[in-house]
Design an enzyme around this catalytic site. Structure first.
Site, PDB file in Angstrom:
ATOM      1  N   LYS A 186       0.902  -1.432   0.363  1.00 54.19           N
ATOM      2  CA  LYS A 186      -0.077  -0.039  -0.071  1.00 54.19           C
ATOM      3  C   LYS A 186       0.657   1.138  -0.421  1.00 54.19           C
ATOM      4  O   LYS A 186       1.996   0.848   0.025  1.00 54.19           O
ATOM      5  CB  LYS A 186      -0.743  -0.008   1.526  1.00 54.19           C
ATOM      6  CG  LYS A 186      -1.866  -1.310   1.192  1.00 54.19           C
ATOM      7  CD  LYS A 186      -2.422  -1.400   0.217  1.00 54.19           C
ATOM      8  CE  LYS A 186      -4.541  -2.289   0.331  1.00 54.19           C
ATOM      9  NZ  LYS A 186      -4.515  -3.409  -0.231  1.00 54.19           N
TER      10      LYS A 186
HETATM   11  C1  LIG Z   1      -5.254  -4.103   1.010  1.00 52.73           C
HETATM   12  C2  LIG Z   1      -6.944  -4.051   1.176  1.00 52.73           C
HETATM   13  C3  LIG Z   1      -7.633  -4.664   1.594  1.00 52.73           C
HETATM   14  C4  LIG Z   1      -7.080  -5.580   2.989  1.00 52.73           C
HETATM   15  O1  LIG Z   1      -5.683  -5.094   3.837  1.00 52.73           O
HETATM   16  P1  LIG Z   1      -4.212  -5.757   3.782  1.00 52.73           P
HETATM   17  O2  LIG Z   1      -4.598  -5.067   5.353  1.00 52.73           O
HETATM   18  O3  LIG Z   1      -4.477  -6.534   3.538  1.00 52.73           O
HETATM   19  O4  LIG Z   1      -5.737  -7.238   4.795  1.00 52.73           O
HETATM   20  C5  LIG Z   1      -8.714  -4.238   2.332  1.00 52.73           C
HETATM   21  N1  LIG Z   1      -9.766  -3.640   0.453  1.00 52.73           N
HETATM   22  C6  LIG Z   1      -8.918  -2.987  -0.207  1.00 52.73           C
HETATM   23  C7  LIG Z   1      -9.873  -2.106  -1.413  1.00 52.73           C
HETATM   24  C8  LIG Z   1      -7.533  -3.777  -0.573  1.00 52.73           C
HETATM   25  O5  LIG Z   1      -6.949  -3.129  -1.385  1.00 52.73           O
END
Ligand SMILES: *Cc1c(COP(=O)(O)O)cnc(C)c1O
Length: 400
Positions: A186
């Protein structure tokens, strides 16, 4: 999009502060931690950076969504409206609280189509969950109006749009609650982590307890805490929070590189008149972690994807329509409601019914869409080279 690309001494320094004391847990150990509270510091930095009153950091973006839903009281019998294009975590979280994920078509914003949301509302609908996919936002004014009119919660999954804004407000801080993910890919990372943001004290207090076995965190003696309700363990560790603390201080730097690189690549793709771009409800608020673009039809799009692959330049270009993780079309586990533990027969039936609906309107968008992720490491030279190669591929396919 990813902050991991610029790993530096700043992250190492914050982690080392924690390693020096060895207090890896966020709660308690007030003496031995010698004033090092990375999780608390990160929460304060989130409030400050994104302009929300409260932040509860968690072990992941998925657990942040589960926490937010629990804090909103979403559970048995409730329906939560989510888009057909999202990451699997969105429906996982809805299922984790025992609610029904009601899947709804996306439009050319790549997010919830407000008209489709309206049509999906039933007396059981409890919340609308827009997912601000690929760096940019849903049409929030329309969704806010719908939620007001029908007295529904608005829960923003802003996991992919850290640093994006809508009419001046940070994505994730506009609804009753919102979440970010700080997983490894992210915009800023904790390695693993997430956050629930809210301006409502009640939601914050519930989130705080829920992520730590229901502890009320009222005293200084953890062992003497009361448990006003049942919670789980979705805590983040101090090591993870330390990484995030270094990264949030660098977020503006990441975003400005992202915007610059995005702008340059977009100006090259714009040379092809057959390419159109994702509609962005507030263009100034695009976090620019991806450029999402459309070709005239599925056949051309597939041919472009195949040619990008043949030329070895597909990496970083995502054709979500064929992707296992982000689009309803290939979510066979959801379509068949395959879980390890049994769901109630009623929930199972509803999940399957939802996942097997007709998504022709979403298909018409997603089958023509390619998203290119923006790297923080590209040089101007590399962007030009990449853009020109992409343009050549597209022109070649369009000519054939
Ligand atoms: C990455 C993501 C999540 C969840 O995140 P994690 O930290 O990997 O559990 C939820 N929603 C979206 C749209 C994402 O891209």
């Amino acid at each position: 999009m990813p902050g991991y690309e610029l790993w530096s001494d700043k992250e190492r320094k914050e982690v080392n502060d924690v390693l020096k004391t060895g207090i890896l847990m966020r709660y308690g150990f007030d003496g031995p931690r010698k004033g090092i509270w990375k999780s608390k510091e990160l929460e304060a930095a989130i409030n400050e950076t994104f302009g929300c009153k409260y932040a509860q950091i968690t072990s992941s973006g998925t657990s942040a969504l589960t926490t937010a839903m629990s804090a909103l009281g979403i559970g048995y019998g409730d329906e939560v409206i989510i888009p057909s294009f999202t990451f699997v975590a969105s429906f996982e979280a809805v299922l984790s609280v025992g609610a029904v994920p009601v899947l709804v078509d996306v439009d050319d914003t790549l997010t919830l189509n407000p008209e489709a949301v309206r049509k999906a509302i039933t007396p059981k609908t409890k919340a609308v969950m827009p997912v601000h996919m690929c760096g940019s936002m849903a049409d929030m004014d329309s969704l806010i109006a719908i939620c007001k009119e029908h007295d529904l919660f608005l829960l923003e999954d802003a996991c992919q749009s850290i640093g994006g804004t809508y009419k001046g407000k940070s994505l994730g801080t506009i609804g009753d609650a919102g979440t970010f993910s700080f997983d490894f890919v992210k915009t800023m990372t904790c390695a693993e982590g997430g956050v629930v943001m809210t301006n409502r004290e009640d939601i914050y207090i519930k989130s705080d307890g829920y992520t730590d076995h229901g502890h009320d965190h009222k005293g200084v003696d953890r062992g003497a805490d009361l448990h006003p309700f049942i919670g789980y363990n979705y805590r983040i560790s101090e090591l993870h929070a330390a990484v995030g603390l270094a990264q949030i201080k660098r977020l503006n730097e990441f975003l400005s590189i992202q915007k610059k690189n995005h702008g340059l690549l977009k100006s090259i793709l714009e040379q092809v008149p057959e390419i159109s771009f994702r509609r962005v409800p507030d263009p100034a608020g695009d976090s620019c972690s991806f450029i999402s673009w459309f070709l005239p039809n599925e056949e051309i799009t597939r041919a472009v994807v195949a040619e990008l692959k043949a030329q070895g330049i597909l990496a970083g270009n995502f054709y979500w329509f064929d992707n296992n993780w982000h689009y309803i079309r290939k979510w066979d586990h959801l379509k068949n409601a395959i879980t390890l533990n049994s769901l109630s027969p009623e929930l199972k039936e509803k999940v399957m019914q939802q996942a097997n609906k007709d998504f022709a309107a979403s298909d018409a968008v997603m089958s023509r869409c390619i998203s290119t992720s923006i790297s923080l490491l590209w040089t101007e030279e590399q962007i030009k080279e990449k853009g020109e190669k992409m343009v050549n591929v597209i022109r070649k396919v369009l000519k054939d």
